[in-house]
Structures are given as C-alpha cells and as structure tokens.
Design an enzyme around this catalytic site. Structure first.
Site, PDB file in Angstrom:
ATOM      1  N   GLU A   1     109.402  77.760 -92.502  1.00  0.00           N
ATOM      2  CA  GLU A   1     108.952  76.817 -91.472  1.00  0.00           C
ATOM      3  C   GLU A   1     108.301  75.677 -92.231  1.00  0.00           C
ATOM      4  OE1 GLU A   1     107.417  74.455 -89.409  1.00  0.00           O
ATOM      5  OE2 GLU A   1     105.715  75.798 -89.126  1.00  0.00           O
TER       6      GLU A   1
ATOM      7  N   ASN B   1      96.526  75.294 -91.784  1.00  0.00           N
ATOM      8  CA  ASN B   1      96.207  74.679 -90.499  1.00  0.00           C
ATOM      9  C   ASN B   1      95.999  75.672 -89.356  1.00  0.00           C
ATOM     10  OD1 ASN B   1      98.988  75.184 -90.712  1.00  0.00           O
ATOM     11  ND2 ASN B   1      99.506  73.552 -89.274  1.00  0.00           N
TER      12      ASN B   1
ATOM     13  N   CYS C   1     102.064  71.423 -87.278  1.00  0.00           N
ATOM     14  CA  CYS C   1     103.484  71.207 -87.606  1.00  0.00           C
ATOM     15  C   CYS C   1     104.220  70.457 -86.500  1.00  0.00           C
ATOM     16  CB  CYS C   1     104.168  72.540 -87.886  1.00  0.00           C
ATOM     17  SG  CYS C   1     103.532  73.392 -89.348  1.00  0.00           S
TER      18      CYS C   1
END
Length: 478
Positions: A252, A156, A286
C-alpha cells in the site's frame, strides 16, 4: 506521559530483549525526548524469525475459535486502555488527541473484524464433472496459513495500520514479525503488552525496531519469511517487490487522491467534509484529499466557502482537546512542504490561505490553480496542503484525476447518477466514492490501489486471502 522518559526493548518469543544500542525518540510537536528505542540488527531479525517459525505449527493447529478469542481479547484490553493508547499516538505521532481517539476506536473494531473473519476462512467445492473424465470425483479447496509474515508499517496510523497486518495474520494462523515506523514504535510496544496478556503463544508476535534498510532488508531476503506486507513509499515498496523473490507481497504505497465537484451539488453539504478530508492529521493520510477539481459555474463560491471553513481549524498542541492541526511528523517534512508550496507559486499558483510555518506546524494551506506538473499536484504531498482547480466539465476532471502516477481512491460529487457511474467506470483507481471524498475507509472494506499505489488489498477478509494459500483436495470415488 509528556515528561516521563521510557526505555523500551525488543519483543521476541514472548520476552523483552535488550539490545546493544538505543536511539532517542522525540515528540514532533514539543521536540522533547520521550523514549529510548532499541536499535535491532540482523541477528535480532534472525532470532525473531526463529521464534516465529517455532510458533508456526502451534498457530496452524490452533482452532479458529481460539484464534478468534485471542483477537477479541486484544480488542477488549485495548478498549480498557483506550485513553492511554490515544495519548501514546498523540505524543509520538503529533496526532490531535480527538483524532487519535478515533484511530483507537477503529483499531478496536479492526481486531473485532479480524476475530470474526478468523471463523470464516472458507473453501469451495469444485464440480469436476463439468469436464469429461471428472465424473464421480469430489473436489474441494481449503485455505491454509502461509507461514511467517513480516509487517512493515508507517507512522501515520501507528495502531490501526498495524492492526490491519497483525489482525489478519493471527486470524489466519500465521506468526508475525512487526517492524514499526521509527517515529511511532511506542504504539507497537503497547500492542505487544496487550497481545502478551491476551495469551497468544510465544513467538506468534514479535517486534524488531531499527533501521529500515537493515531490518526490512533482512525480512525481505530471508526465505523463512513467506509474506511481506508493507505500507509506505513507492520507492521502498518497489525495492521490496524486486527483492522478495517468490514471497507474497502486499503493498500500500500512497496516493494524491482527488475529488471532482459537479455544478449541481449543494456546497453547504460537502464543504466541511472536504476540509476534514484535506486537513485531518495534517494531511498525513494515504487517502487525504489533495486535489479538488470544481466546475467553473460554482468554483468561486466553493473556494470562498472552503477557505471560510478552513479558518475555523485550531492549530496547536496535539494533547489539547481543541486542536485540529498539530506538528508535522518531522522538520524535514515541514521543509519539503514549504519548498513545494513555493514551487507551485513560482509556477503560477495562488496561496489563498495558510502556507506558513508556526514552529513545527504548517498552517492549513489552500492553493488555487496549481499547475499539473508541480509536486503538490503530481506527487503525494502528505501535508496540510490542498489544491483547488477550475474545470469546465466532469470529463476534464476525470482526465486530470487520471493524470497521476497513483490510483488509490477518488471521489465525485454530482446529482447526475450517469455522471457518477461514468466516473466510476473511467477513474483509474482502486476505489471510487460517489458523493463523498476519497478520504473514506471502514476497516472491513477492500482497500488498495492500482498503478504506483500498490498491489493486493487490505481489509480483514481480503488481507487473510493474501496471507493464506489455497489447497485443492480431490477424492476419486470411482
């Protein structure tokens, strides 16, 4: 760039290495083949680790100003080729070109921050005489490079999230091996060209593409790799942590970030910001705004204004300057998103806007009053879908926000500072944004979450701490 088919090779020890097999890479929006990507194997990983190990001593002894100079050169070269970089992102990730330019600008800043932090890796003096027997002893700490760093990155933010791993690794004096996302390797190969031109010693940066189950497994289980930094799903991240042994692991892992809207706020100041947070890059962020909890006193007005603003978004080709929302990263993700919308509707939610496919694009989707146990509420949707639910109080909003397996970032809009600080204290997340959406990040701030959102922190200074070891030195002057 749309029609030119390119063939890429692995980048190991400063050389472009051919592999036995290559896989086609397709543009998510058009479906056309844009590249042939090398399919690396365990032997390629071994060669990359050998190369990185060979560069370890050179990088460890390199003065901080030289590491900083290399990082500054990377930033400068990227600035010179920024439009090319943005078009690569737009093509391989289907990120709208204006958003892609924003990512490139942030990536340049990230390497500049890394260059600055390379000069600020500091230790401390310890007052040993605070304890009996410590008299006349001088103690200090230093931070030393940890060694070979394996970086596994998502699709992303194919340049900036790579920078958040490569930048601090180089700043700390560590060689790094990058395994980019299968859908967005062209950004990584572009970076290799810049790093090569910037003068990083051979072996200091390497790229191995291929199946994550093969390449990632080899990284995680090899004792020569001293740290793994990963951004991706909780399932994969948990597997990495379980197999990594005593390696340092930074994870993450995602979120279903939300915002609470109190009854006293000026909606005209926050609506466009909330729409941007929900639908930027098709919600594939995210910290995308996925859940909105609005006080009942202003709920209807909020929904009306939010939908009116959402209707302004332009759906189309990511290379079109006017496009706000383009194709999702894959047809599989589009199908999953449609299934989750239908599940929410079956459970009583209302589709107030969108929810339809247009080719490979999912139109921006607004769901009202979605149940807390459906996927669009409790999982990471990673799609242009947002839920807006009614609450009777800030306290209810905090309870709903915390009812999540994730805890990355959360926001609250309120004019009552006590309510804002109370939320900051009670929200179970890594970052709280008062009077802003959770979809905020600048690249030098500490960034990371709790619960299934991960472990450790990114942000250059904080990532460097994860990629170095502390050593204590004591001089006995008695």
């Amino acid at each position: 760039m749309e029609t030119t088919l390119v063939k890429k090779n692995l980048f190991i020890n400063g050389k472009w290495i051919e592999t036995k097999t290559y896989k086609p890479l397709y543009a998510p929006f058009s479906g056309e083949q844009i590249a042939e990507i090398p399919e690396g194997n365990v032997e390629d990983v071994d060669n990359a680790i050998i190369a990185a190990e060979g560069a370890r001593t050179v990088l460890r002894k390199m003065p901080a100003y030289q590491r900083a100079s290399i990082l500054e050169k990377i930033a400068s070269l990227m600035e010179e080729r920024s439009e090319e970089a943005a078009r690569i992102i737009a093509l391989e990730a289907s990120k709208p070109i204006t958003t892609a330019r924003g990512e490139v600008a942030r990536t340049i800043q990230t390497y500049k921050f890394a260059a600055e932090e390379a000069k600020r890796i500091e230790g401390k003096t310890i007052p040993l005489d605070a304890a009996p027997g410590g008299e006349n002893r001088l103690a200090y700490t230093v931070r030393e490079p940890i060694g070979v760093v394996a970086a596994i990155t998502p699709f992303n933010f194919p340049m900036n999230l790579v920078a958040h791993k490569v930048g601090p690794a180089i700043a700390a004096g560590n060689p790094v091996i990058l395994k980019p996302a299968n859908q967005t390797p062209l950004s990584a190969f572009f970076l290799a060209e810049l790093i090569e031109a910037a003068g990083l010693p051979a072996g200091g940066f390497n790229i191995v593409t291929g199946k994550g189950s093969v390449i990632g497994e080899a990284f995680v289980t090899d004792d020569r790799v001293k740290a793994v930094t990963f951004t991706g799903s909780p399932e994969v991240g948990t597997g990495i942590r379980n197999k990594a042994g005593l390696k340092k692991v930074t994870l993450e892992l995602g979120s279903n970030s939300g915002v609470i809207v109190d009854e006293d706020v000026d909606l005209d100041k926050i609506i466009s910001r909330a729409v941007q947070g929900a639908f930027a890059f098709q919600g594939q962020v995210c910290i995308s705004l996925q859940r909105i909890y609005v006080h009942e006193a202003i709920y209807d007005t909020f929904v009306q204004k939010f939908i009116a603003e959402t209707k302004k978004l332009v759906v189309g080709n990511p290379l079109d300057e006017n496009t706000d929302v383009a194709a999702m990263i894959s047809g599989q993700d589009l199908g999953r998103s449609l299934d989750w919308i239908q599940e929410a509707v079956n459970a009583g939610a209302e589709v107030a806007f969108g929810g339809k496919p247009e080719g490979n694009v999912l139109t921006p989707t607004v769901l009202l009053e979605a149940a807390s146990d459906v996927n669009v509420s409790c999982q990471e949707v990673f799609a242009p879908i947002v839920i807006i639910n009614r609450i009777t109080s800030i306290d209810e909003g905090i309870t709903l926000m915390n009812n999540s397996r994730y805890g990355l970032q959360a926001g609250i809009y309120t004019k009552d500072i006590d309510s804002g600080l109370d939320a900051a204290d009670r929200l179970e997340v890594g970052g709280v944004l008062i009077n802003d959406i959770p979809t905020f990040r600048v690249d030098h701030m500490p960034y990371g979450g709790v619960k299934e959102s991960g472990t450790g922190r990114e942000g250059l200074k904080y990532a460097i701490e994860e990629m170095t070891e502390m050593k204590l030195v004591i001089i006995n002057r008695n």
